[in-house]
Design a protein around this motif. Structure first.
Motif, short mmCIF file in Angstrom:
data_model
loop_
_atom_site.label_atom_id
_atom_site.label_comp_id
_atom_site.label_asym_id
_atom_site.label_seq_id
_atom_site.Cartn_x
_atom_site.Cartn_y
_atom_site.Cartn_z
N VAL A 86 0.84 -1.20 0.00
CA VAL A 86 0.00 0.00 0.00
C VAL A 86 0.87 1.25 0.00
N GLN A 87 1.87 1.23 0.88
CA GLN A 87 2.72 2.40 1.09
C GLN A 87 3.63 2.67 -0.12
N PHE A 88 4.35 1.65 -0.55
CA PHE A 88 5.41 1.87 -1.53
C PHE A 88 4.94 1.78 -2.98
N ASP A 89 4.00 0.89 -3.26
CA ASP A 89 3.59 0.72 -4.66
C ASP A 89 2.44 1.66 -5.03
N TYR A 90 1.71 2.14 -4.02
CA TYR A 90 0.55 2.97 -4.35
C TYR A 90 0.61 4.38 -3.76
N LYS A 91 0.81 4.47 -2.45
CA LYS A 91 0.79 5.80 -1.84
C LYS A 91 1.82 6.73 -2.47
N THR A 92 3.00 6.20 -2.78
CA THR A 92 4.04 7.02 -3.42
C THR A 92 3.59 7.57 -4.77
N ARG A 93 2.61 6.93 -5.38
CA ARG A 93 2.07 7.45 -6.65
C ARG A 93 0.72 8.14 -6.43
N LYS A 94 0.48 8.46 -5.18
CA LYS A 94 -0.75 9.18 -4.80
C LYS A 94 -2.02 8.37 -5.11
N ILE A 95 -1.90 7.06 -5.01
CA ILE A 95 -3.06 6.20 -5.18
C ILE A 95 -3.43 5.66 -3.80
N GLU A 96 -4.70 5.83 -3.43
CA GLU A 96 -5.15 5.33 -2.13
C GLU A 96 -5.72 3.93 -2.29
N ILE A 97 -4.96 2.97 -1.82
CA ILE A 97 -5.44 1.59 -1.81
C ILE A 97 -5.39 1.15 -0.35
N GLU A 98 -6.44 0.46 0.12
CA GLU A 98 -6.42 -0.02 1.49
C GLU A 98 -5.83 -1.42 1.55
N LYS A 99 -5.29 -1.76 2.71
CA LYS A 99 -4.55 -3.02 2.76
C LYS A 99 -5.46 -4.23 2.53
N ASP A 100 -6.75 -4.11 2.86
CA ASP A 100 -7.61 -5.26 2.59
C ASP A 100 -8.13 -5.27 1.14
N GLU A 101 -7.56 -4.42 0.31
CA GLU A 101 -7.80 -4.52 -1.13
C GLU A 101 -6.65 -5.27 -1.82
N ILE A 102 -5.64 -5.61 -1.03
CA ILE A 102 -4.45 -6.32 -1.53
C ILE A 102 -4.57 -7.80 -1.18
N PHE A 103 -4.40 -8.66 -2.16
CA PHE A 103 -4.41 -10.10 -1.93
C PHE A 103 -3.08 -10.69 -2.39
N VAL A 104 -2.26 -11.08 -1.41
CA VAL A 104 -0.94 -11.64 -1.73
C VAL A 104 -1.12 -13.07 -2.23
N SER A 105 -0.37 -13.44 -3.26
CA SER A 105 -0.51 -14.79 -3.83
C SER A 105 0.84 -15.33 -4.24
N ASP A 106 0.82 -16.55 -4.78
CA ASP A 106 2.08 -17.18 -5.20
C ASP A 106 2.39 -16.93 -6.67
N GLY A 107 1.64 -16.05 -7.33
CA GLY A 107 2.00 -15.73 -8.70
C GLY A 107 0.91 -14.98 -9.45
N ALA A 108 1.33 -14.06 -10.29
CA ALA A 108 0.36 -13.34 -11.13
C ALA A 108 -0.24 -14.30 -12.16
N LYS A 109 0.52 -15.34 -12.51
CA LYS A 109 -0.04 -16.35 -13.41
C LYS A 109 -1.28 -16.98 -12.78
N CYS A 110 -1.16 -17.40 -11.52
CA CYS A 110 -2.30 -18.01 -10.84
C CYS A 110 -3.46 -17.02 -10.75
N ASP A 111 -3.15 -15.80 -10.36
CA ASP A 111 -4.23 -14.83 -10.15
C ASP A 111 -4.93 -14.47 -11.46
N THR A 112 -4.17 -14.21 -12.51
CA THR A 112 -4.81 -13.88 -13.79
C THR A 112 -5.55 -15.10 -14.34
N ALA A 113 -5.12 -16.28 -13.92
CA ALA A 113 -5.81 -17.51 -14.34
C ALA A 113 -7.09 -17.73 -13.55
N ASN A 114 -7.06 -17.41 -12.27
CA ASN A 114 -8.19 -17.74 -11.39
C ASN A 114 -9.29 -16.69 -11.39
#
Lengths: 405, 405
Positions: A86-114
């Motif tokens: 939230v802090q480094f990838d979004y807030k630094t670019r003035k984007i407000e994302i809340e931490k419960d909008e972030i879902f950590v996973s084992d790969g973007a392949k899995c996520d884009t697939a699922n």
């Protein structure tokens, strides 16, 4: 009597990388003295940064003691990592994302697939052509593709958005209505980008047509130009229409460690139903979170040392990209991408087919790349080289290619 | 216009563990001086064995050097791990499994959740009642469940196989034809097992009716009795009808490290189509393999030292199970499971409901367990305790429960 998911039978086997491997090994067998240089596969080669390794070892020590041992973690990822994102990838670019909008996973392949699981099988899917095959194949498996047409090399119900030199690799808004739009920028395989104005068109389209954009920004770390958005949420209103996929694979060399994340904003709703809640339900039911050790590794990416170290690696790959790009241009090739991305997409010369060029490059320059046609019918006539090799090999490969002309 | 996967809306929210957490924290707030002992959640508590930690650190070192760095690994898992699995988990029991029948993953939860994708949505699914909720929920999401009936607490199209004291927790072969049968033995939540003769009935049924058994043996490491099969492939002919799920979570304490595997035998075919090939296609398309470091951790489980160390841990939990089991019996409770499994399933006394007993146990003994009704309608009147706590707490919890009577 048990029945198969017949959609699986519609899948077209991709022999792309296995055919490449076979051709290369046949060539090597016949030419044992030739040193083949591989610039084909999109996988990193530089080792993991020291700070990250240190964190892995520290967290292994934690796992070895009863007092600090960690069992099941939250399926959505540990707060320590979500907060850093939230802090480094979004807030630094003035984007407000809340931490419960972030879902950590084992790969973007899995996520884009699922992610497609959340949507009706009746939805119309739009993908670029050429494309990262996962977007297509997972929709075939789910039953959204219709049948495969051998003549066109396309599935009936999928909307293919051609990207090629003629449209400067900017997909055009489809004439037919589409519901689920996969966009990957910086793009794999073409290495091209959309600027903010171009991406805004898609956000506006999605809003007007109640479509959803699935935005894969796995290569975000390679962006250097100011007007290229790192996140789709830099575009106003995107939180209402877009899901974003990010990865530590290419930015921090995590292809072998496995960590990524997906952003599902709370503003994103269909008929009043929150997609954030649905994705949370999906992940808590079908996933058990990323290894604590790997999440600690990812956390180290955001330290001062970590940032310095991963940026050095990206710089190294970027310099490779420059060498390939400028070398090919000076050799008279027409070249795309490679500025904000680790991929260089070149026009195959002399009206050759992609695979013909592959054979020529292998036999005459002993260099391996990836035929564009492997990424979709509109990839025919193009060829991908990657910047992930080592410096010496990259320089030599380009010297050899130059001599070809 | 985008539409949701409406099957998601049929999912019944499970408030089981969140309700437990809420009740516990309310109790603690009102009773700050009472020490609550938690024997509710099925998560390990002992630290990772030293040999495994050592391997994690060694592989981290490999990742830190260019010469030994590993990028993308095989989606199916590294051969070094698949070979160990074949050798130690199967060959030692005289079961011939080939290494390309093993698919390494980040969790048995994911695999048991994803496997249903291979099958038609028209198939009839059979689960035990009570059950590990993942089997049910993933089939609801996929559209195989029909609608939820509030009166019965069941979905229309799912076949529920009641397991209770009356049938000695052995599911009976359903009267209706079923296609996909989920069996978990040693069982979660009841801690009960099937012997070889009982499991053979299911293999025979599946063969006769062209059904598939999805056999979850995540708790295999806890089996002590000779006639209890560790693998369904100990039953003749099972390779033609069964997929098996295994995990390092409960046997080696990997709940926070994340590693498991699934066995899809090549003999397993539907209309001549190999499920091994389909699962391979699924995994290569939607998954990118388990972290190299975690696979090296799993490899260490199979060393002599590793085996000794993980067996010590299992022994510790098993002794906890014995303490709970024998303590409850001597206190006059009717108790099931807990011999070949880390779960003790007790009959709630005095015709109380599961949640009433929960409240009583919490308020009077300050012990937390899991109400059986949370695992399905036939779990009502039962209660689960787990052997994963520490020794002192386990002993004290049982002493407190004894005083209740």
């Amino acid at each position: 009597m048990i029945k198969l998911n017949e959609n699986y039978l519609k899948l077209q086997d991709s022999y792309l990388f296995s055919t490449i491997a076979k051709k290369v090994s046949e060539f090597q067998e016949k030419n044992p003295n030739k040193r083949v240089i591989k610039l084909g596969i999109g996988d990193v080669t530089l080792p993991i940064a020291p700070t990250i390794i240190e964190n892995i070892k520290k967290s292994a020590d934690e796992m070895s003691k009863k007092e600090t041992f960690k069992g099941y973690g939250p399926e959505q990822g540990y707060d320590f990592l979500r907060e850093k994102i939230v802090q480094f990838d979004y807030k630094t670019r003035k984007i407000e994302i809340e931490k419960d909008e972030i879902f950590v996973s084992d790969g973007a392949k899995c996520d884009t697939a699922n992610i497609q699981e959340l949507f009706s099988v009746d939805n119309i899917v739009a993908i670029t052509d050429p494309v990262y095959p996962v977007y297509l194949d997972t929709n075939v498996m789910a039953g959204r593709s219709g049948n495969f047409n051998k003549e066109t090399g396309k599935f009936d119900k999928i909307v293919y958005m051609k990207v090629c030199a003629e449209n400067d690799f900017k997909p055009e808004i489809p004439k037919e209505k589409v519901d689920l739009i996969y966009l990957c920028f910086p793009n794999n395989p073409t290495g091209t980008v959309l600027n903010k104005i171009e991406l805004k068109k898609w956000v506006d389209y999605a809003k007007e047509n109640k479509a959803i954009i699935l935005f894969d920004s796995a290569y975000e770390g390679f962006i250097v130009e100011d007007n290229v958005p790192h996140s789709i949420y830099e575009i106003e209103g995107a939180k209402e229409v877009a899901i974003e996929f990010r990865s530590f694979s290419k930015t921090a060399g995590f292809t072998g460690l496995r960590c990524a994340y997906t952003v599902v904003p709370k503003e994103l709703k269909i008929d009043g139903i929150s997609l954030n809640k649905l994705w949370n339900r999906r992940q808590t039911t079908k996933f058990n979170g990323v290894s604590y050790i790997i999440q600690k590794a990812a956390e180290a990416v955001y330290t001062e040392e970590g940032q310095k170290q991963i940026k050095q690696n990206i710089e190294y790959y970027r310099e490779n990209a420059r060498i390939i790009r400028e070398g090919l241009i000076s050799a008279g090739y027409t070249v795309y991408g490679g500025v904000n991305a680790p991929y260089i997409w070149l026009k195959v010369p002399n009206n050759m087919k992609s695979w013909e060029f592959f054979d020529e490059l292998l036999s005459k320059a002993n260099v391996v790349g990836t035929p564009g046609s492997g990424f979709g019918p509109s990839g025919e006539g193009y060829f991908r080289l990657t910047a992930f090799g080592n410096r010496e090999d990259t320089i030599e490969a380009i010297q050899r290619i130059k001599k070809l002309k």
